[in-house]
Design an enzyme around this catalytic site. Structure first.
Site, short mmCIF file in Angstrom:
data_model
loop_
_atom_site.label_atom_id
_atom_site.label_comp_id
_atom_site.label_asym_id
_atom_site.label_seq_id
_atom_site.Cartn_x
_atom_site.Cartn_y
_atom_site.Cartn_z
N LEU A 166 1.18 -1.17 -0.06
CA LEU A 166 -0.14 -0.35 0.26
C LEU A 166 0.85 0.86 0.13
O LEU A 166 0.23 2.52 -0.68
CB LEU A 166 -0.51 -0.23 1.32
N ILE A 196 7.06 -0.21 5.72
CA ILE A 196 6.61 -0.47 3.84
C ILE A 196 5.05 -1.12 4.95
O ILE A 196 5.14 -1.16 5.84
CB ILE A 196 6.90 -1.79 2.97
N ASP A 227 3.96 16.08 12.39
CA ASP A 227 3.91 15.83 10.30
C ASP A 227 2.83 15.29 9.63
O ASP A 227 2.01 14.42 8.93
CB ASP A 227 4.15 14.28 10.89
N ASN A 274 -0.18 11.53 4.80
CA ASN A 274 -1.12 11.17 6.54
C ASN A 274 -2.47 11.97 6.45
O ASN A 274 -2.33 11.74 7.93
CB ASN A 274 0.13 12.19 8.02
#
Length: 291
Positions: free
Chosen positions: A14, A21, A127, A132
């Site tokens: 993904l 990962i 972040d 995100n």
């Protein structure tokens, strides 16, 4: 290690980051996203994991389980349909998100209450960026939720919303001016061979600036509020959001400008962002979704 880790599908990737990962997998007969990170990269920083374990909100990604083998740490996370930047990939791109989306101000409201919750839980994310923000669609009812993800850089804050920081963390194009200034101050100190290391204080208000950038990016169909890649840092430091006038909603523009105030003391808080959006003429009804 349990049998669940063996259900990690490494061929169904993904995403991939600097340290690991994300692949599809199975946990307790549920399809999940499994983030695999080498142990050497997390041994000294477990704050993100600890933070997620304590968070439970519709607009924050859920961590179901975590475990390790000899080499890796595995995080079993809520499986979402896409991240926000995939909404703006070109037509025909294999990774473009083609699903439905809530009304624009509802999207902003969901993200606003998610960040407000994170801050009320005594955390700063550090972040916030389109990558995100995850898009989750209920396969049964079709309801869509936006969720903040990736808490690898988060830190606890004190009652005043500040935290100690020894260096710049985050993704540069999505940082607040006070964080960018800290980075350039560090660069200057190194170039002048200064060896004195001082611990500085950060604040959750930097998250609000980054959230404002994400809001602008979404309303600008994938364009950064402060311009093209080579312009972004300079424009942020000079307080020139060159693309904001292209946002059609005056209401949204006014809000984002409050979030992008250069002076931290003048910047709206995450709770005020959520309250501001809750007053919109588009009534955002609480969603009761079982996942």
């Amino acid at each position: 290690m349990s049998n669940e880790v063996r259900n990690l599908d490494l061929d169904n990737k993904l995403g991939e980051g600097r340290y690991g990962i994300v692949c599809k997998g199975i946990w307790c007969e549920k399809s999940v996203a499994v983030k695999r990170i080498q142990l050497i990269h997390i041994a000294s920083n477990t704050q993100g994991e600890e933070a997620l374990q304590g968070l439970d909100h519709l607009n924050v990604i859920k961590l179901f389980h975590a475990e390790s083998d000899a080499n890796f740490r595995y995080y079993y996370l809520e499986l979402c349909n896409a991240s926000l930047e995939k909404l703006f990939l070109k037509d025909g791109h294999k990774n473009k998100y083609r699903g439905t989306m809530p009304p624009s101000l509802t999207v902003l409201y969901q993200l606003a209450v998610g960040l407000e919750y994170i801050h009320k839980m005594g955390l700063v994310h550090r972040d916030l960026k389109p990558e995100n923000v995850l898009i989750w669609q209920d396969p049964r009812k079709g309801n869509v939720l936006l969720k903040w993800a990736d808490f690898g850089l988060c830190k606890p804050v004190n009652e005043r919303g500040s935290y100690s920081m020894s260096g710049v963390r985050g993704t540069f194009d999505w940082l607040a001016p006070e964080i960018l200034n800290l980075f350039y101050d560090e660069e200057l100190s190194q170039s002048e061979s200064e060896t004195t290391s001082t611990v500085k204080r950060g604040t959750i208000q930097s998250d609000v600036f980054s959230e404002g950038l994400v809001f602008g990016y979404f309303l600008l169909d994938g364009r950064h509020p402060f311009g093209l890649r080579h312009q972004i840092h300079t424009n942020i430091l000079e307080n020139k959001p060159v693309n904001l006038d292209k946002i059609q909603s005056q209401y949204a523009r006014d809000l984002i400008l409050k979030m992008l105030k250069e002076n931290i003391a003048d910047r709206i808080t995450s709770s005020e962002v959520a309250e501001f959006l809750n007053k919109t003429t588009i009534k955002v009804k609480p969603l009761t979704i079982t996942v």
